[in-house]
Design an enzyme around this catalytic site. Sequence first.
Site, mmCIF file in Angstrom:
data_model
loop_
_atom_site.group_PDB
_atom_site.id
_atom_site.type_symbol
_atom_site.label_atom_id
_atom_site.label_comp_id
_atom_site.label_asym_id
_atom_site.label_seq_id
_atom_site.Cartn_x
_atom_site.Cartn_y
_atom_site.Cartn_z
ATOM 1 N N GLY A 81 0.829 -1.209 0.000
ATOM 2 C CA GLY A 81 0.000 0.000 0.000
ATOM 3 C C GLY A 81 0.857 1.250 0.000
ATOM 4 N N ASN A 82 0.232 2.375 0.264
ATOM 5 C CA ASN A 82 0.989 3.629 0.365
ATOM 6 C C ASN A 82 0.302 4.546 1.375
ATOM 7 O OD1 ASN A 82 -0.917 5.494 -1.103
ATOM 8 N ND2 ASN A 82 -0.571 3.938 -2.685
ATOM 9 N N ARG A 83 0.846 5.733 1.549
ATOM 10 C CA ARG A 83 0.426 6.597 2.662
ATOM 11 C C ARG A 83 -0.761 7.501 2.330
ATOM 12 N NH1 ARG A 83 4.684 6.283 6.252
ATOM 13 N NH2 ARG A 83 6.639 5.625 5.298
#
Length: 409
Positions: free
Chosen positions: A211-213
């Site tokens: 995933g990412n932020r």
Amino acid sequence: MNSLAGRRIVLGVSGGIAAYKAVEVCRRLVDAGACVIPVLTKGATRFVGRATFDALASERVRMSLFDEDDPIPHTTLGQTADCVVVAPATARVIGAYAAGISSDLLTATLIATRAPVVVCPAMHTEMWEHPAVAANIATLAARGVHIVGPESGPLAGGDEGAGRLSAAADIAAAVSRVLEAASRPPDMDGLSVVVTAGGTREPIDPVRYIGNRSSGKQGHAFADEAASRGAQVTIVTTVDRPGPPAATVVRVETAEQMSAAAADATADADLVIMAAAVADFRPADPAGVKLKKRDGVPDLPLEPTPDILAALGASKPAGQILVGFAAETCDLAHNAAAKLAGKGADYIVANDVTARNAGFAHDTNEVLVLTYDGRIHPIGLRSKRQVAQAVLDLVLADRVAQTAMQENQ
Ligand code: PMT
């Protein structure tokens, strides 16, 4: 229409017995989707603890002009606020604001902001009726400050009369009205807008993902802003946030799902805004059961995800406007220009995600907008809603200019 959703509101609380009611104001604004930053005076903390606001508000309590995380907190707060509300406002704070005296963080923020300000006085009747207070209130009102209350009723110490803080519901409603009045005319009436928001999650196994932020705040701010200007909005989002009223909300998780939803939604769209942080790679063969630690570090071959923006750019219907983003950690303008050319977008909103208070998860952002004809528009640090407003202003102004040019040919 919920004009509070996604708005950044500084809630100033000054030192009077009514300070405890500001807790309810804070809760109502947060419940309506606003991002609330409490600024307490020293006096306020004699009546209500900062821990209460820390727990309820969207950001921690600010009190000092000299913040460890921010060298000039009053200008940051003032410049990035969509609205500043002071509830309760004591005679001292009203007097300082009217006279332009900035003796603490709250009064400095009031003087440093160009956002609409709502002042909700609360004090004893004798103080409220004193000519100096009356003159200060008249000065503020003449400058366009919105004065809410006070009401008449029971006061501290068993007294009765004018000076009681307005009810929290009335203050929240007044802030909502002020923000609605300050928002733009419905210049997107009849336009169909598709926005992508949030970060995709690419499964490794049933419990883990790449995933990412991304929090989805910037994408949702675009959806809220476009809807408040009259657009029919579809938001394709990975996050659990409400969309604007009357919008179509499509919840997705992976790049593949976002790609399918975007292809469906954008066929007839006038404007597409790709604010989502889409994974570029995913595990080629996600496991069907949870990978076990005892089996050792897994071999995780990756494969590319669909490039949604590039696909939309390649099949863009005539007249559709395509706005992509670029999240960069270096060479912002150069890398964004390559994305503008390579993905068939009309605009790229270039986001240096290493900049202070900008990019992933922050409530504020700072971007460069690169246009189809080589212009570069810097948009300085402000709330994500204000960034959305500025980008839409630019895109709509270009659209009007192009239509006028075509009509003259
Ligand atoms: O969500 P927030 O916490 O508010 O943070 C906002 C933000 C930082 C996520 C946002 O401002 C932003 O920069 N979004 C783009 C993030 C990104 O994926 O950038 P990129 O440079 O990797 O991608 C460029 C463009 O291609 C983007 O429009 C992206 O949506 C699109 N893309 C990328 C990969 C892919 N497989 N398909 C795509 O469509």
